[in-house]
Motif scaffolding. Sequence first.
Motif, PDB file in Angstrom:
ATOM      1  N   LEU A 103       0.847  -1.188   0.000  1.00  0.00           N
ATOM      2  CA  LEU A 103       0.000   0.000   0.000  1.00  0.00           C
ATOM      3  C   LEU A 103       0.884   1.239   0.000  1.00  0.00           C
ATOM      4  O   LEU A 103       1.972   1.235   0.593  1.00  0.00           O
ATOM      5  N   PHE A 105       0.978   5.564   0.635  1.00  0.00           N
ATOM      6  CA  PHE A 105       0.273   6.693   1.236  1.00  0.00           C
ATOM      7  C   PHE A 105       0.432   7.903   0.325  1.00  0.00           C
ATOM      8  O   PHE A 105       1.541   8.404   0.114  1.00  0.00           O
ATOM      9  N   ARG A 106      -0.706   8.333  -0.244  1.00  0.00           N
ATOM     10  CA  ARG A 106      -0.678   9.424  -1.219  1.00  0.00           C
ATOM     11  C   ARG A 106      -1.878  10.347  -0.976  1.00  0.00           C
ATOM     12  O   ARG A 106      -3.006   9.902  -0.932  1.00  0.00           O
ATOM     13  N   LYS A 109      -4.384   9.387   1.779  1.00  0.00           N
ATOM     14  CA  LYS A 109      -5.107   8.113   1.706  1.00  0.00           C
ATOM     15  C   LYS A 109      -4.138   6.978   1.383  1.00  0.00           C
ATOM     16  O   LYS A 109      -3.100   7.186   0.742  1.00  0.00           O
ATOM     17  N   TRP A 110      -4.508   5.774   1.804  1.00  0.00           N
ATOM     18  CA  TRP A 110      -3.770   4.582   1.406  1.00  0.00           C
ATOM     19  C   TRP A 110      -4.289   4.114   0.059  1.00  0.00           C
ATOM     20  O   TRP A 110      -5.486   3.956  -0.133  1.00  0.00           O
ATOM     21  N   ASP A 111      -3.371   3.907  -0.859  1.00  0.00           N
ATOM     22  CA  ASP A 111      -3.706   3.681  -2.267  1.00  0.00           C
ATOM     23  C   ASP A 111      -2.870   2.517  -2.788  1.00  0.00           C
ATOM     24  O   ASP A 111      -2.018   1.972  -2.075  1.00  0.00           O
ATOM     25  N   ASP A 187       4.837   7.477   1.339  1.00  0.00           N
ATOM     26  CA  ASP A 187       5.262   6.286   2.081  1.00  0.00           C
ATOM     27  C   ASP A 187       4.749   5.049   1.354  1.00  0.00           C
ATOM     28  O   ASP A 187       3.700   5.086   0.692  1.00  0.00           O
ATOM     29  N   GLN A 189       4.284   0.789   2.280  1.00  0.00           N
ATOM     30  CA  GLN A 189       4.405  -0.230   3.317  1.00  0.00           C
ATOM     31  C   GLN A 189       3.862  -1.568   2.810  1.00  0.00           C
ATOM     32  O   GLN A 189       2.946  -1.611   1.980  1.00  0.00           O
ATOM     33  N   ILE A 191       1.781  -4.659   4.025  1.00  0.00           N
ATOM     34  CA  ILE A 191       0.768  -4.839   5.075  1.00  0.00           C
ATOM     35  C   ILE A 191       0.333  -6.302   5.149  1.00  0.00           C
ATOM     36  O   ILE A 191      -0.012  -6.908   4.126  1.00  0.00           O
ATOM     37  N   TYR A 199      -6.266  -0.308   7.441  1.00  0.00           N
ATOM     38  CA  TYR A 199      -5.793   0.649   6.435  1.00  0.00           C
ATOM     39  C   TYR A 199      -6.913   1.050   5.476  1.00  0.00           C
ATOM     40  O   TYR A 199      -6.955   2.200   5.009  1.00  0.00           O
ATOM     41  N   TYR A 202      -8.952   4.168   5.739  1.00  0.00           N
ATOM     42  CA  TYR A 202      -8.343   5.428   5.293  1.00  0.00           C
ATOM     43  C   TYR A 202      -7.911   5.314   3.834  1.00  0.00           C
ATOM     44  O   TYR A 202      -6.862   5.810   3.443  1.00  0.00           O
ATOM     45  N   SER A 203      -8.754   4.646   3.059  1.00  0.00           N
ATOM     46  CA  SER A 203      -8.485   4.467   1.630  1.00  0.00           C
ATOM     47  C   SER A 203      -9.685   4.949   0.832  1.00  0.00           C
ATOM     48  O   SER A 203     -10.598   5.582   1.356  1.00  0.00           O
TER      49      SER A 203
END
Length: 218
Positions: A103, A105-106, A109-111, A187, A189, A191, A199, A202-203
Amino acid sequence: MNNAKDYFCSMETPVNIYINEKPLVIAGLQQHLSPEFVNAATLFSPSDEETAQTIRLLDKGELPMAVLRSPNPETVLAQVKSHFTEFVAAGGLITNATGEVLLMFRRGKWDMPKGKLDDGETLEQCALREVQEETGLRNVRLGHLITETYHYYPLKEKKVLKHSYWYRMYFTGTELTIPQIEEDIMDIQWIRPDNLGKYMQYSYQNIVDVVVKAGYKL
């Protein structure tokens, strides 16, 4: 030649189109929908004006969701698309050797990595290129097509409908991820599957759909 239209002879239905994260569902007359859509505002064989009005209400946040049913859902999808500029994109849900999911972070949001189809590319080529550009990973193997998603966003004076094709991908290397900062990726990551639900809160809804279609429990 771009060949996105060659991938499915008939559309995958129901189709969820997210307009400011509000779902516009296109389905056949008898098609089963998720329980969450049982009480949604529903139009049958909508006129173009009814479709336009529904899009406006979703865009303004005055409708939480809407359903368009028709014996010819492909026609309704084309009708909806006529109100937007359509961009075709491709990307991937990537797992590593231990089964973790990548995932990014952009923009808060997690994308997952994806991007616009370039002239002369196939969807598979686009998906791999975008993954390599946005994550820095080179040793990635392409798997099967998971699903397609649609979401709306404003771009300058245009109303863009992004039609994204999502593939399973497998990272087989040892290199570290390198976020593409110029694409606002802050970022990256890996997961564990049992943590994906945290997560996905927050996507984006279309990303949640890809994760669910890929078989993960949230």
